[in-house]
Design an enzyme around this catalytic site. Sequence first.
Site, mmCIF file in Angstrom:
data_model
loop_
_atom_site.group_PDB
_atom_site.id
_atom_site.type_symbol
_atom_site.label_atom_id
_atom_site.label_comp_id
_atom_site.label_asym_id
_atom_site.label_seq_id
_atom_site.Cartn_x
_atom_site.Cartn_y
_atom_site.Cartn_z
ATOM 1 N N TYR A 77 11.928 0.523 -11.282
ATOM 2 C CA TYR A 77 10.880 1.521 -11.066
ATOM 3 C C TYR A 77 10.164 1.793 -12.394
ATOM 4 O O TYR A 77 10.800 2.188 -13.379
ATOM 5 C CB TYR A 77 11.496 2.817 -10.527
ATOM 6 N N LEU A 78 8.864 1.549 -12.410
ATOM 7 C CA LEU A 78 8.063 1.858 -13.601
ATOM 8 C C LEU A 78 7.553 3.290 -13.447
ATOM 9 O O LEU A 78 6.972 3.634 -12.410
ATOM 10 C CB LEU A 78 6.899 0.869 -13.733
ATOM 11 N N ARG A 134 -8.330 -9.942 1.276
ATOM 12 C CA ARG A 134 -9.590 -9.499 1.895
ATOM 13 C C ARG A 134 -10.579 -9.081 0.802
ATOM 14 O O ARG A 134 -10.207 -8.904 -0.353
ATOM 15 C CB ARG A 134 -9.310 -8.279 2.771
ATOM 16 N N GLY A 188 0.805 -1.202 0.000
ATOM 17 C CA GLY A 188 0.000 0.000 0.000
ATOM 18 C C GLY A 188 0.846 1.263 0.000
ATOM 19 O O GLY A 188 0.381 2.306 0.434
ATOM 20 N N GLY A 189 2.084 1.160 -0.491
ATOM 21 C CA GLY A 189 2.892 2.359 -0.681
ATOM 22 C C GLY A 189 3.791 2.726 0.487
ATOM 23 O O GLY A 189 4.611 3.628 0.367
HETATM 24 C C1 MV4 Z 1 5.769 0.401 -7.884
HETATM 25 C C2 MV4 Z 1 5.725 1.585 -8.655
HETATM 26 C C3 MV4 Z 1 6.588 1.687 -9.733
HETATM 27 N N1 MV4 Z 1 7.435 0.673 -10.011
HETATM 28 N N2 MV4 Z 1 6.622 -0.578 -8.209
HETATM 29 C C4 MV4 Z 1 2.753 1.846 -4.496
HETATM 30 C C5 MV4 Z 1 1.797 1.049 -3.686
HETATM 31 C C6 MV4 Z 1 2.265 -0.342 -3.747
HETATM 32 N N3 MV4 Z 1 1.136 -1.218 -3.803
HETATM 33 C C7 MV4 Z 1 3.123 -0.433 -4.949
HETATM 34 N N4 MV4 Z 1 3.354 0.921 -5.381
HETATM 35 C C8 MV4 Z 1 4.089 1.184 -6.467
HETATM 36 N N5 MV4 Z 1 4.955 0.221 -6.842
HETATM 37 C C9 MV4 Z 1 7.442 -0.427 -9.250
HETATM 38 N N6 MV4 Z 1 8.283 -1.402 -9.535
HETATM 39 C C10 MV4 Z 1 4.805 2.582 -8.305
HETATM 40 C C11 MV4 Z 1 3.989 2.380 -7.197
HETATM 41 C C12 MV4 Z 1 3.048 3.436 -6.918
HETATM 42 C C13 MV4 Z 1 1.669 3.200 -7.033
HETATM 43 C C14 MV4 Z 1 1.143 1.962 -7.352
HETATM 44 C C15 MV4 Z 1 -0.204 1.756 -7.446
HETATM 45 C C16 MV4 Z 1 -1.071 2.809 -7.229
HETATM 46 C C17 MV4 Z 1 -0.582 4.035 -6.919
HETATM 47 C C18 MV4 Z 1 0.780 4.264 -6.799
HETATM 48 C C19 MV4 Z 1 1.265 5.525 -6.482
HETATM 49 C C20 MV4 Z 1 2.613 5.735 -6.385
HETATM 50 C C21 MV4 Z 1 3.495 4.687 -6.586
#
Ligand code: MV4
Length: 445
Positions: free
Chosen positions: A202-203, A291, A164-165
């Site tokens: 990192y995407l 959940r 969840g970040g």
């Molecule tokens: C990432 C990403 C970019 N690249 N992983 C944030 C919450 C967590 N569930 C995973 N997250 C992210 N993982 C990689 N490899 C960017 C995020 C992310 C994000 C993901 C889903 C919804 C909102 C987001 C907001 C900021 C960063």
Amino acid sequence: MFQKILIANRGEIALRIQRACRELGIGTVAVHSTADAEAMHVRLADESVCIGPPAAKDSYLNIPAILSAAAITGADAIHPGYGFLSENAGFAEMVEAHGLTFIGPSASHIRMMGDKIAAKSAMASLGVPLVPGSDGALPDLETARAVADKIMYPVLIKAAAGGGGRGMKVAQAPSELEDAFRVARTEARTAFGNDAVYMEKYLDRPRHIELQVFADSHGNVVHFGERDCSLQRRHQKLLEEAGSPAISAAQRDALGATATAALAKLGYRNAGTLEFLYQDGQFAFIEMNTRLQVEHPVTEMVCNVDLVREQIRIAAGAALGYGQEDISFHGHAIECRITAEDPHTFMPTPGRVTAFHAPGGLGVRVDSALYAGYFVPPFYDSMVAKLIVHAPTRLDAINRLRRALDEFAVLGIQTTIPLHRRIVDDRSFQEGDYTIHWLERFVAG
Ligand code: MV4
């Protein structure tokens, strides 16, 4: 089937679970804090038990009080809803140890998915695609350097116990890696008591797409399609859609086939959601939620299924009774999460609701525990209503959503309804052209 279910939650989700129970002929037990004595979930339940003072740690997270409430009311199962104890493996174990059924997955699957490293390695071994990254935990900085050099910068360090970040650090270049690694590890240790960290590429502009799956205790697994949850701010989702404007039916079928085969091999049971990042036509699994989720109604609308009823039936040992070929997707659904917050600053706005009028009509659903005269307490999550619309096409759903938002009246407190009205009128939103970064810029600009 169960005779009586204790619902270990509050607000709209407690009502949602009560509704499924009532339609199944199952009695309901509400639990509540002293701050929630007047709450709608208490008023509508067959029985209620006060489990402690306002603070969640003393009431909705108070495991002995909840188990005692189940014992004195003779409940035979507990539904945890979302948040609170819903992903607490120890709670699931204790519920079962007291001879009750936990309506959810096994404690061991909750525990596995709570460890993001274990979740990813389980999924990877079953053919689910991942983001390029470390193979498990990073033991030291040297390993981190080697992995980053291989997958190429920018990279992200994540906490195994995060999700969840929480507990993520980006390194844009080799010069930033040492700090990112150290800070992520320290934060993981203090926040979660577990300093295991891992690395992913990192995407930079993904969509957040999740897949709803259901498994019974007889080895049958199905999926109910995807939700697009990219519209979020600071990891709080504001609006969700089913299906995703970015995904074709063929992509959904392919992802669903991979995911359901994996969960069947894992022996997973009950509801689950696989979270993916989607960028450049590729899905990458990042986490699994064990959940029922806040946004489950958009899936219910497009699949015409009662997911809470399915959770209860499965927990009671029933077979799904249908296969993937029996599940079809109709039209488009959108959910707006309406919170008691200032729509510009997002500061919580607890207080008395003086008037409440929910929209209605064809294809409009409101899941809320609000009523005129209710006092929104300051102690809990600020979400006060979910507005869900369903229509034959995405454009019809957007027009229906605008109409429903215009009918919605919540007076006495500020809510995010005005922000949702602005989103619906935005051209990029209307075109479905957004990533996880879109909303942050929209509210800033
Ligand atoms: C990432 C990403 C970019 N690249 N992983 C944030 C919450 C967590 N569930 C995973 N997250 C992210 N993982 C990689 N490899 C960017 C995020 C992310 C994000 C993901 C889903 C919804 C909102 C987001 C907001 C900021 C960063």
